[in-house]
Write a protein that holds these residues in place. Structure first.
Motif, PDB file in Angstrom:
ATOM      1  N   SER A 163     -77.394 -22.164  65.490  1.00 17.81           N
ATOM      2  CA  SER A 163     -76.941 -21.416  66.670  1.00 17.81           C
ATOM      3  C   SER A 163     -75.522 -21.817  67.066  1.00 17.81           C
ATOM      4  CB  SER A 163     -77.913 -21.596  67.838  1.00 17.81           C
ATOM      5  OG  SER A 163     -78.145 -22.952  68.074  1.00 17.81           O
ATOM      6  N   ASP A 164     -74.869 -22.620  66.226  1.00 11.62           N
ATOM      7  CA  ASP A 164     -73.475 -22.999  66.487  1.00 11.62           C
ATOM      8  C   ASP A 164     -72.585 -22.110  65.608  1.00 11.62           C
ATOM      9  OD1 ASP A 164     -71.031 -24.139  66.806  1.00 11.62           O
ATOM     10  OD2 ASP A 164     -71.698 -26.204  66.470  1.00 11.62           O
TER      11      ASP A 164
ATOM     12  N   ASN B 266     -77.549 -11.056  73.423  1.00  9.09           N
ATOM     13  CA  ASN B 266     -77.324 -12.421  73.928  1.00  9.09           C
ATOM     14  C   ASN B 266     -78.476 -12.750  74.854  1.00  9.09           C
ATOM     15  OD1 ASN B 266     -74.482 -13.286  73.054  1.00  9.09           O
ATOM     16  ND2 ASN B 266     -74.282 -11.154  73.694  1.00  9.09           N
TER      17      ASN B 266
ATOM     18  N   ASP C 221     -74.671 -21.809  57.704  1.00  6.34           N
ATOM     19  CA  ASP C 221     -75.523 -20.623  57.883  1.00  6.34           C
ATOM     20  C   ASP C 221     -76.342 -20.315  56.638  1.00  6.34           C
ATOM     21  OD1 ASP C 221     -75.472 -19.448  60.547  1.00  6.34           O
ATOM     22  OD2 ASP C 221     -73.306 -19.509  60.263  1.00  6.34           O
TER      23      ASP C 221
ATOM     24  N   TYR D 268     -72.898 -16.126  60.080  1.00  8.30           N
ATOM     25  CA  TYR D 268     -74.200 -16.111  60.764  1.00  8.30           C
ATOM     26  C   TYR D 268     -74.836 -14.718  60.651  1.00  8.30           C
ATOM     27  CZ  TYR D 268     -77.275 -15.788  64.875  1.00  8.30           C
ATOM     28  OH  TYR D 268     -78.329 -15.543  65.714  1.00  8.30           O
TER      29      TYR D 268
ATOM     30  N   HIS E 250     -77.235 -23.874  74.289  1.00 10.31           N
ATOM     31  CA  HIS E 250     -75.901 -23.428  73.870  1.00 10.31           C
ATOM     32  C   HIS E 250     -75.613 -22.117  74.588  1.00 10.31           C
ATOM     33  CE1 HIS E 250     -77.672 -20.217  71.298  1.00 10.31           C
ATOM     34  NE2 HIS E 250     -78.705 -21.042  71.312  1.00 10.31           N
TER      35      HIS E 250
ATOM     36  N   SER F 261     -80.586 -10.642  64.835  1.00  6.83           N
ATOM     37  CA  SER F 261     -79.514 -10.667  65.823  1.00  6.83           C
ATOM     38  C   SER F 261     -78.682  -9.397  65.768  1.00  6.83           C
ATOM     39  CB  SER F 261     -78.617 -11.873  65.513  1.00  6.83           C
ATOM     40  OG  SER F 261     -77.398 -11.767  66.193  1.00  6.83           O
TER      41      SER F 261
ATOM     42  N   THR G  79     -79.694 -20.636  58.449  1.00  9.98           N
ATOM     43  CA  THR G  79     -80.042 -19.274  58.872  1.00  9.98           C
ATOM     44  C   THR G  79     -80.736 -18.504  57.748  1.00  9.98           C
ATOM     45  OG1 THR G  79     -78.149 -19.360  60.376  1.00  9.98           O
ATOM     46  CG2 THR G  79     -79.079 -17.186  59.960  1.00  9.98           C
TER      47      THR G  79
END
Ligand SMILES: NC(=O)c1ccc[n+]([C@@H]2O[C@H](COP(=O)([O-])OP(=O)(O)OC[C@H]3O[C@@H](n4cnc5c(N)ncnc54)[C@H](O)[C@@H]3O)[C@@H](O)[C@H]2O)c1
Length: 316
Positions: free
Chosen positions: A84-85, A178, A96, A149, A186, A124, A100
């Motif tokens: 998530s960074d 979001n 990722d 990502y 975060h 996402s 991910t």
């Protein structure tokens, strides 16, 4: 009573999902490597329905050992594990790739080995890339993500689609906007709150503040996921979000400033995006989800007010 395996269950969304699954009377096995999540965020368990396993979900073998150690078969898997960074992924694309994408590969390999047929996946809006003012519905294309990502979320979706053909009996793909709320690990609100706590007279904002995005409170996100889970279908893909077009970073900065350090000067950087791979604006269509019977109660602005209040409390 069902047994759910929640990968990434010690993170922000995962913890909220785990609470809700337990509240429904189900059992949960959380699998998380604690790279970003924290075990103490999970509810203190007294009923014997929650277990925690520190494991890297990209390692099918290690995940399999966890599944074998459980006292009953897993019914459903929720894949919430990812990097998530986003800027860390920009610096090093392997972040990722491993966190991910390879978590998806590892989880699916384990599911196939143990004949677990049902997967719910946290995708996402980043898979869509930068489509400007086009309204984004689920079957728009071509999909050209602009962050590693987003690329690895899209690769994960493709891998899951192939697994539906090969062995899965059910897969739900949730394309999150979001998401905000607590426990925040975060995101824009916690960044601003921490910056203002460190330097109460000045808030530095990445980009010129015009980025416009839709925000959904995590309580509503979990509602939406559980609603989609209750629908019929073998492979279901849904955008999840509020009905409005979103709110600017400038408005968020002002809301956080007023809550934490009224009177602080807000200083904007240049350009219309906060970092490489940031999508400055997107118009998310949630018509499909509305037609399927779910809509958010809170708009982006109300979700933000609520989350700012919660995060300010969390950071006291
Ligand atoms: N929060 C948002 O706004 C948002 C938006 C779109 C999509 N998502 C997706 O939702 C999911 C949950 O996000 P979040 O906001 O809770 O992030 P988070 O960082 O709080 O949670 C992710 C969890 O995954 C764990 N994890 C990472 N790599 C792992 C690995 N190899 N093995 C096991 N665990 C691993 C982390 O320790 C963390 O607990 C993620 O898949 C994320 O990409 C979140």
């Amino acid at each position: 009573m069902k047994l759910h395996l929640v990968a990434g269950g010690a993170g922000f969304v995962g913890v909220n999902l785990v609470r809700r699954l337990l509240a429904r009377g189900d059992a949960v096995a959380v699998c998380d490597d604690l790279s970003r999540g924290r075990r103490e965020l999970l509810p203190a368990e007294t009923t014997g329905r929650l277990s925690f396993h520190k494991v890297d979900c990209s390692e099918a073998e290690a995940l399999g050992k966890v599944v074998s150690s459980l006292d009953r078969a897993v019914d459903e898997v929720w894949h919430m594990a990812a990097n998530s960074d986003i800027p860390a992924g920009v610096e090093d694309p392997r972040v990722d790739l491993y966190r991910t994408f390879l978590t998806t590969v590892g989880i699916l390999e384990m599911m196939r080995r143990f004949s677990i047929g049902c997967l719910h996946f946290a995708s996402s809006s980043a898979i869509y890339g930068d489509l400007g003012d086009l309204e984004i519905h689920e079957n728009i294309g071509p999909l050209e993500p602009i962050s590693y990502y987003g690329a690895m979320k899209l690769a994960s979706e493709a891998h899951i689609r192939a697994a539906v053909e090969a062995f899965l009996s059910r897969a739900n793909v949730f394309r999150f906007p979001n998401v905000i709320g607590v426990p925040a690990t975060h995101g824009v609100i916690i960044d601003f709150v921490r910056k203002l706590r460190g330097m109460p007279r000045r808030l530095e904002v990445l980009g010129n503040g015009t980025q416009t995005k839709a925000y959904l409170h995590v309580d509503e996100l979990v509602d939406a996921m559980l609603h989609i889970r209750s629908l019929a279908g073998r492979y279901c893909v849904f955008n999840i979000g509020p009905s409005d077009a979103g709110i600017t970073v400038r408005q968020i900065a002002e809301m956080v400033r007023d809550a934490v350090s009224p009177g602080a000067e807000i200083v904007y950087g240049g350009g219309d995006r906060g970092w490489v791979g940031d999508v400055p604006r997107f118009r998310y269509s949630v018509a499909k989800l509305k037609a399927a019977g779910w809509r958010a109660r809170l708009g982006s602005a109300d979700a933000l007010s609520r989350a700012i209040h919660e995060i300010v409390e969390q950071e006291r």
